[in-house]
Design an enzyme around this catalytic site. Structure first.
Site, short mmCIF file in Angstrom:
data_model
loop_
_atom_site.label_atom_id
_atom_site.label_comp_id
_atom_site.label_asym_id
_atom_site.label_seq_id
_atom_site.Cartn_x
_atom_site.Cartn_y
_atom_site.Cartn_z
CG HIS A 119 -20.63 1.28 5.42
ND1 HIS A 119 -21.86 2.39 6.72
CD2 HIS A 119 -20.59 0.41 5.95
CE1 HIS A 119 -21.20 1.41 7.46
NE2 HIS A 119 -20.23 0.53 7.02
CG ASP A 192 -17.92 5.90 2.44
OD1 ASP A 192 -16.29 5.57 2.66
OD2 ASP A 192 -18.44 5.20 2.70
CD GLN A 195 -13.38 -1.06 3.39
OE1 GLN A 195 -12.35 -1.35 2.65
NE2 GLN A 195 -14.65 -0.86 4.28
CE LYS A 218 -14.42 1.37 8.11
NZ LYS A 218 -14.55 -0.47 8.57
CB CYS A 355 -22.75 -1.35 7.05
SG CYS A 355 -22.93 -1.60 9.42
#
Length: 397
Positions: A119, A192, A195, A218, A355
């Site tokens: 991302h 990261d 997700q 999220k 993104c």
């Protein structure tokens, strides 16, 4: 597709999400809808309990401070952290990665190893901080190629920064192997987790990573709140990159000293109610169970990919076992047109570069359509998507 013959298990939580009544929401990778328990917690925090934190000497401030710090503890437990003081509240994962990029001492290392599927929030902060990026390629099925990464990482890399789960392809990183690989050259591993955290159990201690970034919205929580987990010794060695109230020990016009982590990184009045809401969201996830959520989403992905695979004008991206995300393209139709037509049918998907423009270049497309699932998704959403794609096909035929 006949719902009566669907093998997808039901978590029976759809009714807890008031905003999706009568709507097929397939954009949870962008932001998750909110359970009523989280909405109620935010409402109560503003309507009944609200006060500032860490400053007031009155009782309600003390109570709200306790709620705020309880949220920090909940996030620490959720991520498998050793201490709540390893959790820094941020506005989201983007700010968390920027914090590390700006504050981490470089110790003579000037490079960061990223992958082709990252991302923008795991690319641009490192560029702004002046690092040189080296890019790990992907395997044919859209996973980060850790064999290639092992041959690329060197003593010049300060950080290996990778997505735990791709926001476009849904591919899951072998995070433990990535940690071992980074540490073999003295580099740190930042994950990261935007997700991953809503979809699979995360244990930073077991993984062996050094930093982990999450976004609350999220995780079925509010926007504007997120967290950075970092190892205590690393946080203690990092200076603040923002200044203001709350993060100081002593201020004079000649010199300022700062509080220890995490306070030194939380300048200004924090998103108090956001933290309370995130705590409620994490409690809700705990009640449902991440293992159950992952199994539910995996079954939906399998059902969706199976249906799309049978359409000769559909190109699928990513591995078959992607975590909750299905990206695809339809021959001769721009994803934005797909998204617009589906919206007319009451179906929400994401269409664009997500993104992740370097990944689009790697895939050889300007954009993809993306359907992403959550705990509240079910087979009716897939049926609606397929009906919508039939309409797209008729319009463009």
């Amino acid at each position: 597709m006949n719902r009566e013959t669907s093998l997808v298990p039901s978590l029976s939580v759809r009714g807890e999400f008031p905003a999706i009544a009568g709507w097929h929401y397939l954009d949870s990778a962008a932001t998750a809808q909110k359970p009523q328990a989280m909405i109620d917690a935010v409402t109560a925090a503003y309507a009944r309990d609200y006060a500032t934190v860490h400053r007031g000497v009155y009782e309600r401030s003390a109570v709200m401070t306790q709620s705020f710090e309880d949220a920090r503890g909940a996030i620490a437990r959720f991520l498998g952290a050793g201490s709540p003081n390893e959790i820094v509240f941020t506005r989201g994962a983007t700010e968390a990665i920027n914090l590390v990029a700006q504050s981490l001492p470089r110790v003579g290392r000037d490079r960061v190893l990223v992958s082709a599927l990252e991302h923008h929030s795991n690319i641009v902060p490192w560029q702004l901080a002046g690092y040189t990026l080296d890019v790990v390629p992907l395997t044919d099925d859209g996973r980060i190629d850790l064999d290639a990464a092992e041959s690329m990482v060197s003593e010049r890399h300060r950080v290996v920064a990778l997505a735990h789960v791709s926001n476009v392809l849904g591919s899951i990183l072998d995070a433990t192997r990535a940690a071992d690989m980074a540490h073999s050259k003295g580099a740190l591993l930042l994950l990261d987790g935007c997700q991953a955290a809503p979809r699979i159990p995360v244990d930073v201690s077991a993984i062996g990573c050094d930093f982990y970034a999450v976004s609350g919205h999220k995780l079925y929580g509010p926007t504007g709140i997120g967290a950075l987990w970092g190892r205590t010794a690393l946080l203690e060695a990092m200076p603040p990159y923002q200044g203001g109230g709350a993060m100081i020990d002593r201020v004079t016009f000649e010199r300022t000293t700062f509080l220890p982590p995490p306070s030194r990184f939380e300048a200004g009045t924090p998103h108090i109610v956001g933290a309370v809401g995130l705590h409620a969201a994490i409690d809700w996830i705990g009640k449902v169970g991440l293992d159950a959520i992952h199994a539910h989403e995996a079954a939906l992905v399998a059902e969706c990919r199976s249906a799309l695979r049978g359409m000769n004008d559909i190109q699928l991206f990513g591995p078959a076992d992607s975590a909750g995300i299905v990206s695809f393209a339809m021959r001769g139709v721009h994803p934005h047109d797909i998204g617009t037509i589906l919206d007319d049918e009451g179906i929400a998907i994401r269409a664009g570069h997500h993104c992740a423009q370097p990944l689009m270049d790697r895939l050889g497309v300007p954009a993809t359509a993306r359907a992403s699932f959550a705990a509240f998704s079910d087979s009716s959403d897939i049926e609606a998507l397929l009906r919508g794609l039939d309409k797209v096909r008729r319009i463009f035929s």
